[in-house]
Enzyme design. Structure first.
Site, PDB file in Angstrom:
ATOM      1  NE  ARG A 400      -3.955   2.171   2.159  1.00  0.00           N
ATOM      2  CZ  ARG A 400      -3.901   3.467   2.439  1.00  0.00           C
ATOM      3  NH1 ARG A 400      -2.777   3.998   2.905  1.00  0.00           N
ATOM      4  NH2 ARG A 400      -4.946   4.257   2.241  1.00  0.00           N
ATOM      5  CB  CYS A 401       3.923   2.189   1.878  1.00  0.00           C
ATOM      6  SG  CYS A 401       3.398   2.151   3.601  1.00  0.00           S
ATOM      7  CG  MET A 402       6.309   0.247  -1.907  1.00  0.00           C
ATOM      8  SD  MET A 402       7.332  -1.125  -2.484  1.00  0.00           S
ATOM      9  CE  MET A 402       6.148  -2.495  -2.492  1.00  0.00           C
TER      10      MET A 402
END
Length: 411
Positions: A400-402
């Protein structure tokens, strides 16, 4: 020159799990090679990654998305394309040298150096940084006292985590205000892409880097009109309030849940402890599942379009899962029981086990190393696309962060 777009693409998102159509990624590159044991803490990495392996892992991540029909946009390519525009070049070069460490003489020398670069080389330098011994025509007191490997323009290794510097809510994008000094310039690059690239022509920006700290990893779109915002190490209560006012004024949300989280690196963002995997379900770090609380923020209907004039109603706190279900209009928000013992739970949370990217309801991308969490997701009916992340995870970020979803289908 950027080719014209035949039709304006549909953009925006109203949930975390609507079928993902377009996503913005950043493939790690030379900026990761700037990390050393001497500077990795300052640049917010927990180690020095093996860059070639990190690139292989990221390529496999992107391939998993494209194989499921997701269009992948690469941030560095978008940046290169806008750097053919004089206004974008001037804006980004100015931001790169706007550093009190440099002094006026070195700022002028760095500006001249950057101004001569091609769009491709300038894009690479804005991301990977410019070291003292790479600067042509360096001069001035600040230049003389620098060490050979010191950075005139610092690298941006955290650009890998595209979720943090922007988040879409409905058809508008919030360019966020990143809290850590090492990341400030990321928002400048992201804002320039949204401002200058024809792909995003006409898109309204509902937040900016000049406002209170707010990071995309703390913003979860629980359902259409319902936004959860974590406040902790990276996002301030003031940032959550400012976002809420703007969402209400523009009719993009009717409820904002403000969720305090521990102010520590292991839980730097709300999405490090909880992410949506279905329309009514999320995976959550067991240690906080029963203690996570939320304040419910609403505004009267027909509010003035002046965001600062919006009168907010704040109630709570109450358990997050209770507040979320009420705001979403469902009987309950399912928290998937990962069945983890405390030690395994702590290990897998540290390794971003709760940081999943939903490609559609009941379909999520997750790091393969979090075996117990992934098995629990599958037992609960969630299809898990496992990707490697031994090197990508050294910056404390998962799938998700990426990824910054640019377009999701409505549910």
């Amino acid at each position: 020159m950027i080719p014209p777009l035949p039709d304006a693409p549909v953009m925006g998102a109203t949930s975390e799990v609507g079928p993902l159509r377009t996503v913005m990624l950043h493939r790690p590159g030379p900026e990761l090679r700037r990390l050393t044991p001497r500077n990795n803490d300052q640049l917010l990495f927990d180690g020095v990654p093996w860059v070639a392996r990190a690139q292989e892992e990221h390529d496999a991540f992107a391939a998993a998305l494209t194989e499921r029909g997701v269009e992948v946009l690469y941030l560095d390519q978008l940046l290169t394309e806008i750097l053919s525009f004089p206004s974008a070049r001037a804006e980004l070069i100015g931001a790169a040298v706007d550093d009190p460490r440099l002094g006026a003489t070195l700022q002028r020398a760095a500006t001249t150096h950057l101004a001569w670069l091609s769009p491709e080389d300038l894009s690479a330098t804005l991301i990977a940084g410019l070291a003292h011994d790479e600067l042509r025509g360096g001069r001035g007191l600040a230049y003389e006292v620098m060490q050979r490997g010191d950075f005139v323009v610092p690298p941006l290794p955290n650009l890998l985590f595209t979720r943090d510097s922007s988040v879409w809510v409905a058809d508008e994008v919030a360019v966020t205000s990143l809290a850590m000094p090492a990341r400030h310039r990321e928002s400048t690059i992201t804002a320039a892409v949204y401002t200058h690239h024809p792909r995003f022509a006409g898109v309204e920006q509902l937040y900016s880097a000049r406002l209170e700290h707010l990071e995309g990893g703390d913003v979860l779109l629980l359902a259409a009109g319902v936004v959860a915002v974590g406040v902790g190490e990276r996002t301030t209560p003031g940032g959550a309030e400012r976002l809420a006012r703007r969402l209400f004024a523009r009719g993009l949300a009717h409820t904002v849940l403000v969720v305090p989280i521990a102010q520590q690196r292991a839980t730097m963002h709300l999405d490090t402890i909880a992410t949506m995997v279905d329309v009514d379900a999320m995976v959550m770090y067991p240690a906080v599942a029963d203690s996570l609380m939320a304040w419910t923020v609403t505004a009267p209907e027909g509010v003035d379009d002046d965001a600062d004039a919006v009168e907010l109603t704040v109630t709570g706190p109450e358990p997050f899962v209770v507040a979320a279900a009420a705001a979403m209009g469902i009987d309950r928000l399912r928290v998937i029981d990962t069945g983890l013992d405390p030690v395994t739970a702590e290990r897998e949370q540290w390794d971003d086990g709760n940081n999943t990217l939903a490609l559609a309801p009941r379909l999520a991308v997750a790091y393969e190393r979090n075996t117990v969490t992934n098995e629990a997701l599958e037992t609960a009916g969630i299809e898990v696309l496992r990707i490697a992340g031994s090197e990508l995870g050294s910056g404390r970020g998962g799938p998700r962060c990426m990824s910054c979803p640019v377009a999701r289908d409505p549910l």
